[in-house]
Structure formats: structure tokens, C-alpha cells
Design an enzyme around this catalytic site. Structure first.
Site, mmCIF file in Angstrom:
data_model
loop_
_atom_site.group_PDB
_atom_site.id
_atom_site.type_symbol
_atom_site.label_atom_id
_atom_site.label_comp_id
_atom_site.label_asym_id
_atom_site.label_seq_id
_atom_site.Cartn_x
_atom_site.Cartn_y
_atom_site.Cartn_z
ATOM 1 C CB ALA A 164 -0.936 -0.023 1.205
ATOM 2 C CG ASP A 165 3.438 2.484 3.329
ATOM 3 O OD1 ASP A 165 2.386 3.128 3.495
ATOM 4 O OD2 ASP A 165 4.131 2.062 4.272
ATOM 5 C CG LEU A 166 6.641 0.125 -1.442
ATOM 6 C CD1 LEU A 166 7.303 -1.216 -1.705
ATOM 7 C CD2 LEU A 166 7.694 1.223 -1.358
#
Length: 398
Positions: free
Chosen positions: A170-172
Site C-alpha cells: 500500500a505504501d509503495l
């Protein structure tokens, strides 16, 4: 001076955690000048996460990889004087992109809202990264986003609990979307001369990856759940044991299956009921068990040599060490070396070599210490004296 596709683009970023730092890292890889703006009293918490390999505070291992090649200045935006200095920085650095992942309710208080900065520089591209959008105040760590977006429910063994993948997807993914939105905005500004406001929701970014799952549920009523190492539509696709480890075999069409069953060890599987993918799916548990009973009699390399001669998609399950030594990766790794301690950081290569990286020989400047470039920018660009800089530092404005 090394050049790149984004040469001449200046990014001033009030960033922390992973998503925005990774997005600006990607801009740096294309030649943009990225300047981190940090609170001298409360810098990026990630500076203190991981091992202290340099023997100094604020340069721990979790912070280092995605902050190579950047500069760092400090500024206390809680003060009126700090907010005025920010405006001066925007103008004198000729900032193209201002980016932040501060909580939205803090934008105006810190003087970093789009309206305020647009008054300073009309064509500025303003980027705000939030968990669920600028109107939602809710904690948004990567696992929370993956859980809410349904990714965890789709990951793991069928009879086991939901699982988090081995990387913070999700972050990337939100970082990749942030990067692409900035590049689009730069192109749009080049055509129209106009800046813009960009809001990136990490949650909405994550949900976009349901393209292979959500339509089948919402459109066709098909319930898709965890499949472990198998594929929800193709069989046989799974991890198979060997004498000395495991290999992954992914047969994606009936022609590949036909070629697979022509190999001597697998000829016994050339049955009419398995001729089509649907037939194989109908007896997947039994078929995969039978294949495993054959593969376990060979070493991984023996099996892979056999499969590759028949053009059957297959691979060893690589460790990180294996990936680093992969002939397609080993000579493309990026590197950054600390001139002070000699500590080296190795980084995964981008999906394609960039002109900037080629020119600098894939060797990037080391991640910046907190406020490392204060004198360069405040004195060299804003024209402050060293005495004034020291005064501001003593008053905790810089």
C-alpha cells in the site's frame, strides 16, 4: 553536473514515513533536486528506526535507502518567522513541486496549504499525500490500508488467516501513483503554464490493485478468497517440492500443459480430463498432489533445466541473496557510500536505466544528515549570514 529527464526540477518536501519519501526518491532518480524540509525539534521519526550502523543519531538503517541523493534543511514551521522563511525558500529556490504528507488539519497552521503557497508562486505544483483523502482524519499505516482494501483477505492459504505480503504494498503503490501524478502535472504545466493541487489517497491507490478481483465479484458474483500459492483461474500454478528445495511452476494455457506432459516424468498426466484448463481446475487438489510426487524426485536445478527446455514457465524460489546475485540484477544495483564512515548502501535498480543514473555511474549521494544542507541553502541561496543562521538555530527556528 549529471543530467536527467527531470533536470532543473526542484522539489521541496515536508515528508516522513515511507510513501512520500519513496515517491520523491523516484523523482531524484530522474535527476530532480529533492530537498527534505524537517522540523529541527521533531524530525522524520524514521531517522531513528532500524540499526544504528553509522554510530550517530538520526541515521538509522530504515531511513537510509529511500533518502539517498536528497538534501536536508531544517525549519520550524510552528513559528511565524519559520513560515516566512518557507515563502522565501519557495521563491528563491524556484520550487516546482511542494509535497507533504502532514495531516490535512495541519496544513493552514503550518502555512503549507495550497492556497497560501500558490499566492507565493502561482505555478507551483502542490502535492498532499493522505491515508484516505484530505477530508478524512484516520490513521493509515500500510497494514491498515491493506486490510481495509481487501488485499489481506486475498493473501494466504485457503484455510489459514489473512496475511500481509512481505513488502509494504500500500505504501509503495501510493508512492508510485504520487510520482506519476507529479510527472503528469509537470507536463501539464509545461503546456499551459499552470500549477495545480494534487491529493493522493493511499487507500484509493491500494484499491486500484483489485482490478483482477473486484470486477469478478461485483460484476459476476464470483466469490474470490485466498488461494495460497495457487492461481484463482489457472491450474497447475503452485510451489512444488524438489530434493533440495522448491520451484514455482505456472502453466498458463493448454499448449503449455501439452508440452509439460510430453516430458518423460509427467507423461502419466496426459489424460483427456486434464486437456483443458477447466478440467485441470476441477481436479486441482489431486493434480497438484500428483505433480508434487514427481517433482520431489529431482533437484531444483534438474527440474528447472527440464522445464525450461520445454518452455514451461518455472523458477527457483529466490532468496534476497539470490536476487542480488541474479545476472540480470547484479550489475544494475545502485550504490551510495558515506564519505564520512565508508558505510555503503546497495539499492534495487529502477525498472529501466535513467540518463541521470547512467551519467553518475549508479553511485548516488549518501542520505542527508538532519540539516546537512542548511548553510548551502540558507546562506548560499537565501543570502543569510552564518551569524544569522546560527542565531536562528539557537532560537530553534532552523
Amino acid at each position: 553536473m549529471a543530467k536527467g529527464d527531470l533536470e532543473g526540477v526542484t522539489v521541496l518536501t515536508l515528508e516522513q514515513a515511507l510513501t512520500l519519501p519513496y515517491a520523491t526518491y523516484k523523482l531524484m532518480l530522474d535527476g530532480a533536486t529533492v530537498i527534505r524540509l524537517e522540523n529541527p525539534l521533531s524530525p522524520d521519526p524514521n531517522r531513528f528506526v532500524g540499526r544504528n550502523v553509522l554510530g550517530e543519531e538520526g541515521m538509522n538503517t530504515y531511513f537510509l535507502p529511500y533518502n539517498v541523493g536528497k538534501k536536508s534543511i531544517t525549519l520550524n514551521l510552528a513559528t511565524e518567522e519559520g513560515r516566512e522563511l518557507l515563502k522565501e525558500l519557495i521563491v528563491k529556490l524556484n520550487v516546482d513541486v511542494f509535497a507533504t504528507n502532514q495531516l490535512p488539519h495541519r496544513y493552514k497552521k503550518l502555512g503549507i496549504d495550497y492556497e497560501t503557497l500558490r499566492e507565493v508562486k502561482r505555478d507551483i505544483i502542490w502535492v498532499g499525500v493522505t491515508g484516505f483523502g484530505p477530508d478524512v482524519v484516520e490513521t493509515a499505516y500500510d497494514p491498515i490500508l491493506q486490510a481495509r482494501a481487501g488485499l489481506m483477505d486475498l493473501t494466504g492459504d485457503p484455510d489459514g488467516p489473512p496475511m500481509i505480503p512481505g513488502v509494504p504494498i500500500a505504501d509503495l503503490l501510493a508512492a508510485e501513483h504520487t510520482y506519476s501524478e507529479i510527472v503528469k502535472a509537470l507536463y501539464r504545466r509545461a503546456r499551459t503554464g499552470e500549477g495545480c493541487r494534487i491529493d493522493v489517497s493511499m487507500f484509493h491507490s491500494t484499491v486500484t490493485w483489485l482490478i483482477t478481483k473486484l470486477p469478478h465479484y461485483k460484476s459476476f458474483g464470483q466469490r474470490l478468497t485466498r488461494t495460497g500459492n495457487r492461481h484463482p483461474f489457472f491450474t497447475p500454478v503452485d510451489v512444488f517440492p524438489t530434493k533440495d528445495g522448491y520451484v514455482y511452476i505456472a502453466i498458463g494455457n493448454d499448449r503449455q500443459w501439452e508440452d509439460f506432459t510430453k516430458l518423460p516424468p509427467f507423461k502419466e498426466l496426459a489424460e483427456d480430463r486434464y486437456a483443458t484448463n477447466e478440467g485441470r481446475r476441477a481436479d486441482a487438489d489431486n493434480l497438484i498432489r500428483r505433480i508434487a510426487q514427481i517433482t520431489v524426485n529431482y533437484t531444483s536445478q534438474e527440474l528447472l533445466d527440464m522445464l525450461r527446455k520445454a518452455n514451461i514457465p518455472s523458477t527457483k524460489i529466490n532468496t534476497l541473496e539470490d536476487v542480488c546475485n541474479d545476472p540480470l540484477i547484479a550489475d544494475r544495483l545502485l550504490m551510495s557510500k558515506d564519505p564520512k564512515t565508508g558505510v555503503e548502501i546497495y539499492l534495487p535498480p529502477p525498472h529501466r536505466p535513467t540518463p541521470y543514473l547512467e551519467e553518475i555511474g549508479k553511485k548516488l549521494p549518501f542520505p542527508p544528515r538532519l540539516g546537512e544542507h542548511n548553510e548551502e541553502i540558507y546562506c548560499g541561496v537565501l543570502g543569510l549570514s552564518k551569524e544569522k543562521l546560527e542565531e536562528l538555530k539557537q532560537r530553534k527556528i532552523i
